[in-house]
Scaffold this active site. Structure first.
Site, mmCIF file in Angstrom:
data_model
loop_
_atom_site.group_PDB
_atom_site.id
_atom_site.type_symbol
_atom_site.label_atom_id
_atom_site.label_comp_id
_atom_site.label_asym_id
_atom_site.label_seq_id
_atom_site.Cartn_x
_atom_site.Cartn_y
_atom_site.Cartn_z
ATOM 1 N NE ARG A 167 -2.885 -0.351 3.249
ATOM 2 C CZ ARG A 167 -3.984 -0.577 3.746
ATOM 3 N NH1 ARG A 167 -5.150 -1.472 3.398
ATOM 4 N NH2 ARG A 167 -4.692 0.471 4.328
ATOM 5 C CD1 TRP A 188 0.966 5.562 2.557
ATOM 6 C CD2 TRP A 188 2.621 6.943 1.811
ATOM 7 N NE1 TRP A 188 1.190 5.283 1.250
ATOM 8 C CE2 TRP A 188 2.213 5.955 0.675
ATOM 9 C CE3 TRP A 188 3.422 7.847 1.609
ATOM 10 C CZ2 TRP A 188 2.772 5.991 -0.313
ATOM 11 C CZ3 TRP A 188 4.229 7.976 0.082
ATOM 12 C CH2 TRP A 188 3.829 7.061 -0.736
ATOM 13 C CG ASN A 226 -5.119 4.073 7.513
ATOM 14 O OD1 ASN A 226 -4.762 5.134 6.887
ATOM 15 N ND2 ASN A 226 -5.720 3.266 6.818
ATOM 16 N N GLY A 227 -5.119 7.469 8.779
ATOM 17 C CA GLY A 227 -6.306 8.538 8.385
ATOM 18 C C GLY A 227 -5.566 9.893 8.930
ATOM 19 C CD GLU A 239 -5.732 2.657 -17.638
ATOM 20 O OE1 GLU A 239 -6.560 3.553 -17.186
ATOM 21 O OE2 GLU A 239 -5.197 1.912 -17.255
ATOM 22 C CE LYS A 260 -2.130 1.707 -15.551
ATOM 23 N NZ LYS A 260 -3.237 2.477 -15.256
ATOM 24 C CD GLU A 274 -1.084 4.933 -12.706
ATOM 25 O OE1 GLU A 274 -1.361 5.328 -11.487
ATOM 26 O OE2 GLU A 274 -1.631 4.147 -13.382
HETATM 27 C C1 AGP Z 1 -4.681 3.351 -11.954
HETATM 28 O O1 AGP Z 1 -3.425 2.966 -12.352
HETATM 29 C C2 AGP Z 1 -4.433 4.152 -10.701
HETATM 30 N N1 AGP Z 1 -4.038 2.946 -9.771
HETATM 31 C C3 AGP Z 1 -5.784 4.883 -10.194
HETATM 32 O O2 AGP Z 1 -6.226 5.863 -11.001
HETATM 33 C C4 AGP Z 1 -6.688 4.079 -9.615
HETATM 34 O O3 AGP Z 1 -7.484 3.277 -10.710
HETATM 35 C C5 AGP Z 1 -7.955 4.779 -8.943
HETATM 36 O O4 AGP Z 1 -7.301 5.141 -7.908
HETATM 37 C C6 AGP Z 1 -9.132 4.118 -8.375
HETATM 38 O O5 AGP Z 1 -9.049 2.979 -7.830
HETATM 39 P P1 AGP Z 1 -10.089 1.971 -7.441
HETATM 40 O O6 AGP Z 1 -10.214 1.172 -8.473
HETATM 41 O O7 AGP Z 1 -9.317 1.163 -6.331
HETATM 42 O O8 AGP Z 1 -11.349 2.563 -6.936
#
Ligand code: AGP
Length: 627
Positions: free
Chosen positions: A54, A102, A128-129, A506, A510, A513
């Site tokens: 994560r 984080w 967490n939060g 998309e 990709k 990111e």
């Molecule tokens: C996509 O490559 C990213 N990891 C991100 O855009 C992701 O799709 C978005 O955060 C939605 O996540 P989810 O499908 O778990 O809701």
């Protein structure tokens, strides 16, 4: 997990591969807790290893013993914490809590790592939060003489617990009611031995127990080595945990709550990228198997679709007059493709909304509107909030998720399980394309429910897509020239029309990111209305053309760009591009899936060329569970 010798442990501990070095603005900390006969340190580290993907930048554990709290926490990857524990083995303890952090309030440091203790070092807390009123609470606590050791909001909880009256559960209730924001809190107090208490406001918590132990974590994946079923806290719920017991209460009045058990469907095995070395590549190559999995039992050779495992019956679907998708990121791109598919297969009106925008709209939803929340993690806060908004407007909601025990799944009327297998890499591959397959099935089922015959050609192409993808991945080689150009470009433009606009988006996501190369996707028809000004010989223009119906117009758009010197690339139909990537199938439904593969391969190749981390891109998290 055996309390393995360092050499064994180190050999299987690829923590740097997934260790995040960024300074996230998202809160996806991992929490873990245990009480029972096992060495608590073994369970805590085993659970934290399964939450590593994560993203985090520090880690720590606190063990509760009669003689006091043994606290070990370190900035850096989990391996650093483990090395410390190996060199200085902690005393045996059956109770403990652990955390991967984080950085948010305060930088990355040992002091800011969790768990945090109170002044007397009798209470330990992980969080967490975000606690939004932290500043005011900090002033209040310091004015009463509390000695705060860190810059974090989380530490305040330990000191508030120190002051609160009553037993741990009542004290945590009082403290939670003082804290504004979204959080999951887990705590123990040496005055209350063999007891953990937790509270949830938005950030997920999973709990499981056997006859003489209890486990708690941010997600079921961290419980998987020891448990086959678990319960999930919902927002505004608390848990009082002792070996063999998990008593759940409503936060506001401590009324007992009965919870259903959910299967822990994820594997207990540690995520391992194996021969691919990168989870992104491993999951990219797992796509054919994931597509087969989502179609298994749902699409037969005659082209009939059976979604009864989701609860969506012919009767339910025949009442649907409009479909509204809610999603973020790649899940939104799959949803945008589905809008095209629904109009093509079922002639039903459909729209895809960015969840973060939808949640504040005043949209009117008729009862005949089917809302589909699309989320790989099932925990994306914006999509969860949008789902709740839609339900408040009276809509029926389907949760299309890769985690059937997730919050979005549990708050949906129907659950469409993606069954794609765990997706560890932050950048989505198999979840995205498997969502597209699932939404093709949903569109076909809606078509059938509205008396429209199946699109046999597309559905048979869909059934063939996994094998076609395997062959494509075996044979396709990405041209180095294209990789180099994209790696050095000031930016890359992606174009598409119809379903290919979502594919272009998309592909652009990709690339940016993974490789941090600026990129943007435009509707091809938009090019002349401004974006063409961006085009020169340094800018690759990649046109997605998996739906050949738009080939002529796409060819014209690409010609406008190449006439200005752009390096033109086409994927699918041949558009007289400088570089053409042909696809081995022409049916638009299957070509969309196959057309995603070169985009994914391009993104990871450019990222490797630029020396990026890939599985854990800077600043990003796998699931955005808190704003
Ligand atoms: C996509 O490559 C990213 N990891 C991100 O855009 C992701 O799709 C978005 O955060 C939605 O996540 P989810 O499908 O778990 O809701």
């Amino acid at each position: 997990m055996p309390y393995s010798h360092p050499s064994t442990f180190m050999a299987v501990f690829p923590c740097e591969a997934v260790h995040a070095r960024g300074r996230g603005v998202f809160f996806v900390c991992g929490i873990m807790g245990y009480v029972g006969p096992r060495p608590a340190v073994e369970v805590l580290i085993g659970g934290l290893r399964r939450l590593e993907y994560r993203g985090y930048d520090s880690a720590g554990i606190a063990l509760g013993m009669a003689q006091g709290i043994h606290l070990v926490k370190r900035a850096g990857p989990l391996r650093v914490l483990w090395e410390e524990l190996e060199q200085n083995p902690p005393p045996p303890a059956g109770m403990g809590i652990g955390h991967t952090r984080w950085a948010t309030h305060g930088g990355v440091s040992d002091e800011n790592a969790h768990p945090h203790l109170d002044c007397h070092e009798r209470i330990a807390v992980v969080h967490n939060g975000i606690i939004e009123n932290a500043a005011a609470l900090r002033i209040e606590l310091e004015s009463r003489g509390h000695r705060l050791r860190s810059e974090t909001d989380s530490e305040l909880v330990a000191h508030l617990l120190e002051e609160a009256p009553g037993d741990l559960l009542h004290r945590l209730q009082a403290v939670a009611n003082r804290c504004e924001g979204a959080y999951a809190l887990l705590a123990f107090d040496l005055a209350d031995p063999n007891r953990l208490c937790a509270v949830r406001r938005t950030s997920p918590i999973a709990i499981g127990f056997t006859e003489n132990e209890v486990f708690v974590a941010s997600g079921a994946i961290a419980l998987a080595p020891w448990l086959k079923r678990c319960i999930y806290l919902d927002d505004g719920e608390m848990a009082d945990l002792r070996p063999g017991h998990a008593d759940i209460f409503r936060l506001h009045d401590l009324a007992p709550v009965q919870k259903a058990f959910h299967e822990v469907s994820v594997s207990g095995d540690l995520p391992d990228a194996g021969r691919h070395k990168l989870f992104f590549r491993k999951e990219l190559f797992e796509q054919p198997a994931a597509w087969r999995s989502v179609m298994q039992g749902r699409l037969d050779e005659a082209g009939s679709v059976d979604l009864s495992d989701t609860g969506l019956t012919h009767e339910t679907l025949s009442a649907v007059q409009r479909v509204l998708f809610l999603a973020m990121g790649s899940s939104l791109h799959a949803s945008q493709m589905a809008v095209e598919r629904l109009q093509q297969f079922a002639q039903l009106p459909a729209e895809a909304h960015l969840s973060s925008e939808f949640r504040d709209t005043r949209t009117f939803l008729e009862p005949s509107t089917l809302v589909v929340a699309v989320s790989q993690s099932g925990e994306t806060i914006d999509t969860l909030a949008a789902l709740r908004h839609a339900r408040a407007l009276g809509a029926t909601v389907v949760g299309l998720v890769n985690a059937p025990g997730s919050t979005i799944a549990r708050e949906s009327d129907y659950v469409f399980d993606l069954r794609a297998g765990a997706e560890i890499s932050v950048a989505s591959t198999k979840a995205f394309t498997t969502q597209a397959v699932a939404l093709d099935l949903l569109a076909s089922a809606l078509a059938a429910a509205h008396g429209r015959g199946p699109n046999i050609e597309s559905l048979s192409a869909l059934r063939a897509a996994p094998t076609i993808a395997e062959d494509f991945l075996e044979e396709f080689r990405l041209p180095n020239d294209l990789v180099e150009r994209c790696a050095q470009a000031p930016g890359v433009i992606f174009l598409g029309r119809g379903q290919d606009l979502s594919l272009a988006r998309e592909g652009s996501l990709k690339l940016k990111e993974l490789s941090y190369v600026w990129s943007e996707a435009f509707a091809a028809g938009e090019l002349k209305h401004g974006p063409l000004a961006l085009v020169d010989a340094t800018v690759p223009v990649i046109v997605c053309a998996t739906d050949s119906r738009h080939a002529v117009k796409l060819r014209n758009s690409l010609a406008e760009a190449t006439a200005r010197g752009a390096y033109g690339v086409s994927i699918g139909a041949d558009l007289n591009a400088t570089m053409h990537i042909a696809l081995p199938i022409h049916d638009a439904t299957a070509a969309y899936l196959i057309g995603t593969l070169p985009l994914q391969l391009l993104a990871v190749a450019v990222a490797e060329t630029r020396g990026c981390t890939i599985d854990q891109p800077r600043n990003l998290a796998k699931s955005v569970t808190v704003e």
